[in-house]
Design a protein around this motif. Structure first.
Motif, mmCIF file in Angstrom:
data_model
loop_
_atom_site.group_PDB
_atom_site.id
_atom_site.type_symbol
_atom_site.label_atom_id
_atom_site.label_comp_id
_atom_site.label_asym_id
_atom_site.label_seq_id
_atom_site.Cartn_x
_atom_site.Cartn_y
_atom_site.Cartn_z
ATOM 1 N N ASP A 150 0.836 -1.200 0.000
ATOM 2 C CA ASP A 150 0.000 0.000 0.000
ATOM 3 C C ASP A 150 0.867 1.243 0.000
ATOM 4 O O ASP A 150 1.814 1.331 0.783
ATOM 5 N N CYS A 151 0.497 2.208 -0.812
ATOM 6 C CA CYS A 151 1.244 3.464 -0.852
ATOM 7 C C CYS A 151 0.661 4.435 0.176
ATOM 8 O O CYS A 151 -0.555 4.594 0.267
ATOM 9 N N ASP A 152 1.552 5.081 0.927
ATOM 10 C CA ASP A 152 1.075 6.020 1.949
ATOM 11 C C ASP A 152 0.741 7.390 1.371
ATOM 12 O O ASP A 152 0.199 8.239 2.049
ATOM 13 N N ALA A 153 1.078 7.613 0.125
ATOM 14 C CA ALA A 153 0.807 8.924 -0.469
ATOM 15 C C ALA A 153 -0.416 8.894 -1.389
ATOM 16 O O ALA A 153 -1.366 9.638 -1.193
ATOM 17 N N CYS A 154 -0.395 8.025 -2.379
ATOM 18 C CA CYS A 154 -1.510 8.026 -3.334
ATOM 19 C C CYS A 154 -2.607 7.041 -2.923
ATOM 20 O O CYS A 154 -3.695 7.066 -3.482
ATOM 21 N N GLY A 155 -2.316 6.175 -1.969
ATOM 22 C CA GLY A 155 -3.336 5.255 -1.480
ATOM 23 C C GLY A 155 -3.596 4.064 -2.378
ATOM 24 O O GLY A 155 -4.452 3.233 -2.092
ATOM 25 N N ASP A 180 9.633 2.032 -3.059
ATOM 26 C CA ASP A 180 9.185 3.276 -3.671
ATOM 27 C C ASP A 180 7.862 2.968 -4.364
ATOM 28 O O ASP A 180 7.672 1.874 -4.884
ATOM 29 N N CYS A 181 6.987 3.962 -4.387
ATOM 30 C CA CYS A 181 5.676 3.741 -5.002
ATOM 31 C C CYS A 181 5.818 3.285 -6.448
ATOM 32 O O CYS A 181 6.549 3.880 -7.233
ATOM 33 N N ARG A 182 5.104 2.226 -6.753
ATOM 34 C CA ARG A 182 5.070 1.732 -8.130
ATOM 35 C C ARG A 182 3.658 1.746 -8.687
ATOM 36 O O ARG A 182 3.414 1.271 -9.785
ATOM 37 N N ALA A 183 2.731 2.282 -7.901
ATOM 38 C CA ALA A 183 1.343 2.256 -8.348
ATOM 39 C C ALA A 183 1.007 3.433 -9.241
ATOM 40 O O ALA A 183 0.190 3.323 -10.146
ATOM 41 N N THR A 184 1.624 4.568 -8.961
ATOM 42 C CA THR A 184 1.315 5.782 -9.699
ATOM 43 C C THR A 184 2.606 6.388 -10.210
ATOM 44 O O THR A 184 3.532 6.607 -9.440
ATOM 45 N N ARG A 185 2.638 6.626 -11.492
ATOM 46 C CA ARG A 185 3.844 7.203 -12.071
ATOM 47 C C ARG A 185 4.108 8.578 -11.455
ATOM 48 O O ARG A 185 3.213 9.402 -11.342
ATOM 49 N N GLY A 186 5.330 8.790 -11.019
ATOM 50 C CA GLY A 186 5.689 10.081 -10.477
ATOM 51 C C GLY A 186 5.376 10.249 -8.998
ATOM 52 O O GLY A 186 5.774 11.225 -8.382
ATOM 53 N N CYS A 187 4.663 9.304 -8.406
ATOM 54 C CA CYS A 187 4.334 9.380 -6.979
ATOM 55 C C CYS A 187 5.609 9.162 -6.179
ATOM 56 O O CYS A 187 6.398 8.281 -6.479
ATOM 57 N N GLU A 188 5.797 9.985 -5.158
ATOM 58 C CA GLU A 188 7.003 9.836 -4.351
ATOM 59 C C GLU A 188 6.719 9.183 -3.013
ATOM 60 O O GLU A 188 7.511 9.264 -2.072
#
Ligand SMILES: [Zn+2]
Length: 102
Positions: free
Chosen positions: A10-15, A33-41
């Motif tokens: 689970d990503c803590d930024a984009c959810g 590192d986030c792999r769900a959303t391109r560019g998400c940090e």
């Protein structure tokens, strides 16, 4: 053959979340590192194999191939030498092959 285990991150930024599958025996990372959303940090955290995961994995944890290994930094090679697995996108059985029928 090791049992292929599914896990969630689970990503803590984009959810958003991804499903991963373990292809080999070894250790996987707790954070990514986030792999769900391109560019998400954001940072993705492992679901620790807790939940019954259903769905299609889009990333796999596995031992690097010889050529992947050769191209790694010494730190990564060290991680591999200690039994660490690496995460790679699953390449769908490729098939954007266009066949013209007729
Ligand atoms: Zn994210």
């Amino acid at each position: 053959m090791p049992k292929e285990r599914l896990n969630l991150y689970d990503c803590d930024a984009c959810g958003r979340r991804i499903i991963t599958v373990d292809r080999d025996e070894g250790t996987t990372s707790f954070m990514l590192d986030c792999r769900a959303t391109r560019g998400c940090e954001g940072v993705m955290r492992s679901g620790m194999y807790d939940d019954e995961v259903t769905g299609t994995p889009t990333y796999e944890w596995r031992v690097p191939t010889k050529s992947e290994y050769r191209n790694m930094s010494p730190d990564c090679q060290d991680h591999a030498d200690r039994g660490g697995l690496f995460i790679y996108p699953i390449v769908a059985e490729q098939a954007e092959v266009t066949i013209n029928h007729g």
